[in-house]
Design a protein around this motif. Sequence first.
Motif, PDB file in Angstrom:
ATOM      1  N   MET A  69       0.880  -1.272   0.102  1.00  0.00           N
ATOM      2  CA  MET A  69      -0.057  -0.065   0.125  1.00  0.00           C
ATOM      3  C   MET A  69       1.055   1.304  -0.105  1.00  0.00           C
ATOM      4  N   THR A  70       0.464   2.144  -0.783  1.00  0.00           N
ATOM      5  CA  THR A  70       1.182   3.677  -0.585  1.00  0.00           C
ATOM      6  C   THR A  70       0.178   4.564  -0.312  1.00  0.00           C
ATOM      7  N   ILE A  71       0.310   5.538   0.528  1.00  0.00           N
ATOM      8  CA  ILE A  71      -0.547   6.460   1.063  1.00  0.00           C
ATOM      9  C   ILE A  71       0.154   8.087   0.684  1.00  0.00           C
ATOM     10  N   ALA A  72      -0.537   8.887   0.267  1.00  0.00           N
ATOM     11  CA  ALA A  72       0.014  10.390   0.041  1.00  0.00           C
ATOM     12  C   ALA A  72      -1.091  11.169   0.808  1.00  0.00           C
ATOM     13  N   MET A  73      -1.072  11.568   1.817  1.00  0.00           N
ATOM     14  CA  MET A  73      -1.886  12.414   2.608  1.00  0.00           C
ATOM     15  C   MET A  73      -1.621  13.741   3.119  1.00  0.00           C
ATOM     16  N   TYR A  74      -2.286  14.630   2.721  1.00  0.00           N
ATOM     17  CA  TYR A  74      -2.035  16.006   3.212  1.00  0.00           C
ATOM     18  C   TYR A  74      -2.335  16.368   4.590  1.00  0.00           C
ATOM     19  N   SER A  75      -3.848  15.665   5.322  1.00  0.00           N
ATOM     20  CA  SER A  75      -4.042  15.911   6.449  1.00  0.00           C
ATOM     21  C   SER A  75      -4.543  14.602   6.946  1.00  0.00           C
ATOM     22  N   TRP A  76      -4.518  14.236   8.266  1.00  0.00           N
ATOM     23  CA  TRP A  76      -4.582  12.979   8.721  1.00  0.00           C
ATOM     24  C   TRP A  76      -4.631  13.077  10.407  1.00  0.00           C
ATOM     25  N   GLN A  77      -5.790  13.107  10.852  1.00  0.00           N
ATOM     26  CA  GLN A  77      -5.790  13.370  12.263  1.00  0.00           C
ATOM     27  C   GLN A  77      -6.848  13.340  12.934  1.00  0.00           C
ATOM     28  N   GLY A  78      -7.349  13.603  14.303  1.00  0.00           N
ATOM     29  CA  GLY A  78      -8.408  13.302  14.998  1.00  0.00           C
ATOM     30  C   GLY A  78      -8.523  12.023  15.315  1.00  0.00           C
ATOM     31  N   PHE A  79      -9.758  11.805  15.796  1.00  0.00           N
ATOM     32  CA  PHE A  79     -10.324  10.299  16.258  1.00  0.00           C
ATOM     33  C   PHE A  79     -10.256   9.335  15.062  1.00  0.00           C
TER      34      PHE A  79
END
Length: 404
Positions: free
Chosen positions: A263-273
């Motif tokens: 798997m490859t993930i590019a993510m600007y924002s990743w947070q919270g519950f």
Amino acid sequence: MIRWAATLAVLLPFLAGPTMAPAAGDLPQAAKSVAQDRAFTVAPRMTMSDPIRSRGNVARQLRTYIEHAPRGSTISIMSFFLSSSITWPALRAAYRRGVNIRAVLYGGPDGRPIPVSWEGARLTEMIRAGRARGRRGSWVVWTRKTARGNDIGNSAMHAKVWQFSRVGRTRKVTMIGSYNNGDPPDSRSYSAMVTLPGPELYDPVQRIFQVSAKDRYVGGNPQRRKSGDGWDLYFFPSTSITRANDPVLERLRSIPARSGTRMTIAMYSWQGFRGAWLARKLAAMVEAGARLTVVVGPDVARSVVRTVREAGARLEDGCWRTGRRSRPYVFTHNKEMTATWVEDGTTRYAAWLGSDDWGNGGGGSQSDQVTIGLYSRWAYNRLNKLLGPQIAHEPDNLAPCDPL
């Protein structure tokens, strides 16, 4: 709730005075232009806006499609903002030749044009002027926070969708991804769009577009799912978001957690519950033998980084200094993922593109989002290739980064 809208219709020929035939010398060029439009077709395509190697890639693709949209066709836009010197002249010219332009744009807490969206403001004024002359068929809606959800917190109309009822010879073209149409994004951020022709995808997305244009809460949980041959879609807001209805968690549960899964993930924002339960699920998959690469964007929580790093994921810097005063940072604005795995003796391939940041706040589940999953080797290979420059960048210090 304040809604700014403008509508248009084509002027009757007699209002413009006598119709003049083109001069003889103009006929070949006019015929050539019509022939080019009729010959132009749209095929499936995936494009990355790359601020280092190919700035404005997506904007130029949009410009080409706008230029080939014939009189009487319709361009539908859902965008967080519009601020592109590449697409604005093309939109203006398209409107003047009789193309209908309809846009749903984020209007902040008051439903008014926001400063960054200067192209959207000009489009609004142009359409308003056309309305005063009697045109119909075009409009701009500036949403108050979300379009279909509860206007709470920092919720927003955050989707990135362009639809063309016709481009050249091709009818019903849809573009979905993480690209905000503007000069600032072109100069400093990576983001992708996938282009797919055909009514199977166009029609359900267009129905959501029409509902979004009403700019009011639709009641219940406005999360929606659609699927077709080799693809599926989800639309947010999702109120509320839970482990039981999170489409990303559902996606991860469908992928085998074992050796052979990549798997490859590019993510600007990743947070919270929500971000936390997705990070824990991915960490468990890595610990079970799956391989994971993450391009860590500027708004990824340090707790998320720690969770996937300690599980053994490979982490890549998604925000770094350029050494230039005019553009000190470049960063990933992607919300994209690829995966491959073996199931029942067959290798499966998938890619996901869209606007959903992995959180439960304004950039994520509380806001209008569209994300598409594509289940083909082409989509998997193409998106991995487009993500390659970000993965190859060195060094990877993952230092806190605030590029804006």
